[in-house]
Enzyme design. Sequence first.
Site, PDB file in Angstrom:
ATOM      1  N   TYR A  65       0.850  -1.191   0.000  1.00  0.00           N
ATOM      2  CA  TYR A  65       0.000   0.000   0.000  1.00  0.00           C
ATOM      3  C   TYR A  65       0.881   1.235   0.000  1.00  0.00           C
ATOM      4  CZ  TYR A  65      -5.013  -0.426   0.072  1.00  0.00           C
ATOM      5  OH  TYR A  65      -6.310  -0.577  -0.315  1.00  0.00           O
ATOM      6  N   GLU A  67      -0.500   4.797  -0.501  1.00  0.00           N
ATOM      7  CA  GLU A  67      -1.297   6.014  -0.715  1.00  0.00           C
ATOM      8  C   GLU A  67      -0.430   7.245  -0.464  1.00  0.00           C
ATOM      9  OE1 GLU A  67      -4.618   5.231   1.826  1.00  0.00           O
ATOM     10  OE2 GLU A  67      -5.807   4.426   0.192  1.00  0.00           O
ATOM     11  N   THR A 244      -2.189   6.800 -22.180  1.00  0.00           N
ATOM     12  CA  THR A 244      -2.183   5.437 -21.656  1.00  0.00           C
ATOM     13  C   THR A 244      -0.824   4.829 -21.964  1.00  0.00           C
ATOM     14  OG1 THR A 244      -3.204   4.638 -23.691  1.00  0.00           O
ATOM     15  CG2 THR A 244      -4.663   5.025 -21.832  1.00  0.00           C
ATOM     16  N   ARG A 253      -0.823  -2.017 -18.776  1.00  0.00           N
ATOM     17  CA  ARG A 253      -2.131  -1.357 -18.853  1.00  0.00           C
ATOM     18  C   ARG A 253      -2.209  -0.269 -17.784  1.00  0.00           C
ATOM     19  NH1 ARG A 253      -6.278  -2.397 -21.720  1.00  0.00           N
ATOM     20  NH2 ARG A 253      -4.961  -3.903 -22.776  1.00  0.00           N
TER      21      ARG A 253
END
Length: 448
Positions: A65, A67, A244, A253
């Site tokens: 994680y 964030e 992208t 992706r």
Amino acid sequence: MTDAPASRPTLASPYQSWLAGDPEIASLLAAEAERQTTTLQLIASENFTSPAVMAATGSLLTNKYAEGYPGRRYYGGNQVIDEVEDLARDRAKSLFGAEHANVQPHAGAMANLAVYQALVKPGETILAMRLDQGGHLTHGSPASITSKVWRFVSYGLTPASDDPDRPGEIIDFDQVADLAKAERPKLIVAGATAYSRQIPSEPFREIADSVGALFLFDLAHPAGLVAGGAHPSPVPVADVVTFTTHKTLRGPRGGAILCRADLAKAIDSAVFPGLQGGPLEHVVAAKAVAFAEAARPDFRDYATQVVANARALAGALAGEGFRLVSNGTENHLMLLDLRPFDAELTGKEAQEVLDRAGITLNRNTIPDDPRSPFVTSGLRLGTAAQTTAGMGEEEMGRVAGLIGRALRQRGDDDALAAVRAEVGELCGAFPPYPTLAPGAGPAGTDRS
Ligand code: DSN
């Protein structure tokens, strides 16, 4: 259903053997590996990413994680993650010559949403290209959340023209200018998903400046062409560029945003915490790998060849009796109008027939299409993937011939099977992953 994974080549994933405990997924991956390597991949937004990109995507960074941003995280243990994300940001900035990069958007759609959120208040006006003229869902389609939060006004293309020196179906800049003057948008968006011409930035910049609007270039499709010098770069001209990483850029992706330094804080806050939670740091690592690959000299050759292949394929398809929207292509893709080839043939049927023949592409509306978006009168084709596999202009001529044959003989199962067999033979000579597949590929295609 396919055989057990043990009897399959392991190109489905670098870690295929670790899936032995899940034979269902292992078997499906093996089947997809076979599909990708024995049929023609002509979907304009797809590519074959490198084994190095797949290795990073499949790495243990998926466990973490993170964030926040490097140096400003909400969880501990992010020293390595910070280095990974810094590397990805620095490589993106260097590749495109940008002042700031955000590499966290999970997709191009999220990147566009973040830009709108950062720069435009709900209810304010955005001017962008209509979906049925080549734009994207996030350019204000009624089906997209974007049209519910912001007020979109749409521009389109000039009428079709038979004059080869003055092609029609190109962006109507008079319309863009008139709409900008009348509607005073906060933001003007350039960029498309089904537009076969280069998109110049300067006219958009001039129009945006004339009405005090900001300018976003959605570079999702041609990002790899820009990185490889085969399409003019909007980065020095636009205020913000989204793209992208998985189309012509040949990475994992995902999405990314480039912007001027003075917009960095607003853009970063819009991505996190505005729109997303934890970033996909395994994908961020894979983006870093792809940015480094795209900075290599051989990527310039690749981008040039993608465009040359598209031109060759378009010319050969015109010879088969299809009409090319805007009379041709200057990038990696083309749009075919099927009606001159066969007035009864829809895009939906053509896509299904070609699927049976081992030729993968997508149906697409053409400008002013009389048929619905689900049925369509057109097909969209691109050359990014098969160019990665090593195909050149000669093979594009063969591909066009196979498409014409399959569609002319679509009622004849034996004829379709014969096309399918030729497709298999052609793909067999150009393996996209020669180091993973059994046997060696042709010279020059080993990207490991
Ligand atoms: N789905 C993409 C494409 O195929 O162009 C756009 O998001």
